[in-house]
Design an enzyme around this catalytic site. Structure first.
Site, PDB file in Angstrom:
ATOM      1  N   ARG A 177       0.788  -1.080  -0.056  1.00 57.40           N
ATOM      2  CA  ARG A 177       0.138   0.174   0.157  1.00 57.40           C
ATOM      3  C   ARG A 177       1.059   1.119   0.034  1.00 57.40           C
ATOM      4  NH1 ARG A 177      -5.289   1.437   3.702  1.00 57.40           N
ATOM      5  NH2 ARG A 177      -5.946   0.016   1.816  1.00 57.40           N
ATOM      6  N   HIS A 214      -7.509   0.590  -6.425  1.00 58.57           N
ATOM      7  CA  HIS A 214      -7.825  -0.274  -5.274  1.00 58.57           C
ATOM      8  C   HIS A 214      -8.185  -1.454  -5.552  1.00 58.57           C
ATOM      9  CE1 HIS A 214      -7.754  -1.367  -1.144  1.00 58.57           C
ATOM     10  NE2 HIS A 214      -8.580  -0.398  -0.517  1.00 58.57           N
ATOM     11  N   GLN A 268     -10.114  -4.037  -3.201  1.00 61.41           N
ATOM     12  CA  GLN A 268     -11.477  -3.358  -2.775  1.00 61.41           C
ATOM     13  C   GLN A 268     -12.424  -3.675  -3.533  1.00 61.41           C
ATOM     14  OE1 GLN A 268     -12.308  -1.642   0.598  1.00 61.41           O
ATOM     15  NE2 GLN A 268     -14.130  -2.494  -0.310  1.00 61.41           N
ATOM     16  N   ASP A 314     -17.135   7.389  -1.729  1.00 61.73           N
ATOM     17  CA  ASP A 314     -15.977   7.297  -0.909  1.00 61.73           C
ATOM     18  C   ASP A 314     -15.538   8.675  -0.305  1.00 61.73           C
ATOM     19  OD1 ASP A 314     -12.996   6.414  -0.073  1.00 61.73           O
ATOM     20  OD2 ASP A 314     -12.368   6.857  -2.114  1.00 61.73           O
ATOM     21  N   CYS A 360     -16.227   1.740   0.726  1.00 67.51           N
ATOM     22  CA  CYS A 360     -15.047   0.671   0.945  1.00 67.51           C
ATOM     23  C   CYS A 360     -14.459   1.117   2.515  1.00 67.51           C
ATOM     24  CB  CYS A 360     -13.871   1.245   0.349  1.00 67.51           C
ATOM     25  SG  CYS A 360     -13.622   3.123   0.288  1.00 67.51           S
ATOM     26  N   ARG A 403     -13.414  -8.639   1.590  1.00 62.65           N
ATOM     27  CA  ARG A 403     -11.975  -8.298   1.201  1.00 62.65           C
ATOM     28  C   ARG A 403     -11.261  -9.321   1.817  1.00 62.65           C
ATOM     29  NH1 ARG A 403     -10.123  -3.031   1.552  1.00 62.65           N
ATOM     30  NH2 ARG A 403      -7.973  -3.977   1.026  1.00 62.65           N
TER      31      ARG A 403
HETATM   32  N1  NVA Z   1      -9.859   6.908  -1.214  1.00 56.20           N
HETATM   33  C1  NVA Z   1      -9.608   6.301   0.051  1.00 56.20           C
HETATM   34  C2  NVA Z   1      -9.960   4.837   0.157  1.00 56.20           C
HETATM   35  C3  NVA Z   1      -9.360   4.212   1.468  1.00 56.20           C
HETATM   36  C4  NVA Z   1      -9.856   2.768   1.268  1.00 56.20           C
HETATM   37  C5  NVA Z   1      -8.264   6.713   0.288  1.00 56.20           C
HETATM   38  O1  NVA Z   1      -7.194   6.318  -0.507  1.00 56.20           O
HETATM   39  O2  NVA Z   1      -7.872   7.194   1.462  1.00 56.20           O
HETATM   40  N1   CP Z   2     -11.128   0.095   2.583  1.00 56.57           N
HETATM   41  C1   CP Z   2      -9.848  -0.368   3.083  1.00 56.57           C
HETATM   42  O1   CP Z   2      -8.932  -0.413   2.230  1.00 56.57           O
HETATM   43  O2   CP Z   2      -9.725  -0.146   4.145  1.00 56.57           O
HETATM   44  P1   CP Z   2      -8.071   0.193   5.038  1.00 56.57           P
HETATM   45  O3   CP Z   2      -7.786   1.553   4.929  1.00 56.57           O
HETATM   46  O4   CP Z   2      -8.681   0.033   6.597  1.00 56.57           O
HETATM   47  O5   CP Z   2      -7.414  -0.918   4.709  1.00 56.57           O
END
Ligand code: NVA
Ligand code: CP
Length: 301
Positions: A102, A129, A132, A220, A260, A288
């Site tokens: 990540r 993502h 997800q 989101d 998500c 997930r």
């Molecule tokens: N768009 C959000 C998704 C989190 C799972 C982010 O990147 O923070």
């Molecule tokens: N939706 C998601 O990826 O959650 P986290 O940021 O908690 O991993």
């Protein structure tokens, strides 16, 4: 399939294969049927951003598959002090069976795949993502029975979630309508891909138009990880880009709502709509685990 870097790389058959295996692994887990497909394998999990779901579901999933997960925070890795990703990839490839990462830039994930020699799984970048969205597709099929004739509506930021949803939903045959402010549209690469689907894809700045006759509504956060400094500016830009009762009234009466998570109640979604659809949203979060286990089995078994 060698890696999971972005939804754009997957064929429709590969997506459906992953979803079918995810359903099977979910069934086996619920019925106490062991499935140690990754016995003796190790997954390194590099996190340059926070996570609840991704970290815990990958770690638990790897354990359930008989493998060993290693949590690697960028605060502790040399990558956090500037060691090039090309070198990190070549070193970690000699210890591990796979890497989940990540991070911010999509290029970093693509570079890991290019320079390493083990499967790389994208656990979220600023661009996409995919894990997800595989879980989201699994949840949609679970609740709706099939993707045939369904319309997915996304309200909000044309960012990582929107990008992967557009690609994933179009690839499995759904139509897609996205409402985002003009300055927050998805990147050209995604819009070019979507343009190939003709009138199955629509983009507007009007949430009501996008929500009309939708079967699945998804949103989101307004400010993603790394954009905290723009939070106030974004609050103004996204005012009105909210899943609420008014929008739900325009969708089909049996429409589902996904998020998500983490969610910001009364920003992108009202508390009322969120709680009315909590069973779908938390099944999505559970999925997930199953979807990622399927990805790991496909890539690493
Ligand atoms: N768009 C959000 C998704 C989190 C799972 C982010 O990147 O923070
Ligand atoms: N939706 C998601 O990826 O959650 P986290 O940021 O908690 O991993």
């Amino acid at each position: 399939m060698k890696h999971l870097l972005k939804m754009l790389d997957l064929s429709t058959d590969e997506i459906i294969d992953i979803l079918n295996l995810a359903d099977q692994l979910k069934y086996e887990l619920k019925h106490g049927i062991p499935h140690p497909h990754l016995k003796g394998k190790t997954l390194g999990m590099i996190f340059q951003k926070a996570s609840t779901r991704t970290r815990v579901s990958f770690e638990t999933g790897m354990y359930q598959l008989g493998g060993y997960p290693l949590f690697l925070s960028s605060n502790d890795l040399q990558i956090g002090r500037g060691e090039p990703v090309q070198d990190t990839a070549r070193v970690l490839s000699r210890y591990l069976s796979g890497i989940m990462i990540r991070t911010f830039e999509q290029k970093e994930v693509e570079d890991l795949a290019q320079y390493g020699s083990i499967p790389i799984i994208n656990g979220l970048t600023d661009f996409c993502h995919p894990c997800q969205v595989l879980a989201d597709l699994m949840t949609i099929r679970e609740f709706k029975g099939s993707f045939d004739g369904l319309k997915m509506c996304f309200i909000g930021d044309g960012n990582n979630m929107a990008n992967s949803l557009i690609v994933g939903c179009l690839k499995v045959g759904m139509s897609v309508s996205i409402a985002c402010p003009n300055d927050y549209q998805p990147p050209k690469e995604i819009l070019d891909f979507a343009a190939g689907y003709g009138d199955k894809f629509e983009m507007t700045d009007c949430p009501k138009q996008a929500a009309k006759d939708a079967d699945v509504l998804i949103t989101d956060v307004w400010a993603s990880m790394g954009q905290e400094g723009e939070a106030e500016k974004r609050k103004k830009a996204f005012d009105g880009y909210q899943i609420n009762d008014e929008l739900m009234a325009l969708a089909h009466s049996d429409a589902m709502v996904l998020h998500c998570l983490p969610a910001h109640r009364e920003e992108e979604i009202t508390e009322k709509v969120f709680e009315a659809h909590a069973n779908e949203i938390f099944e999505e979060a559970e999925n997930r685990l199953h979807a990622q286990k399927a990805v790991m089995v496909k890539l690493m078994a």
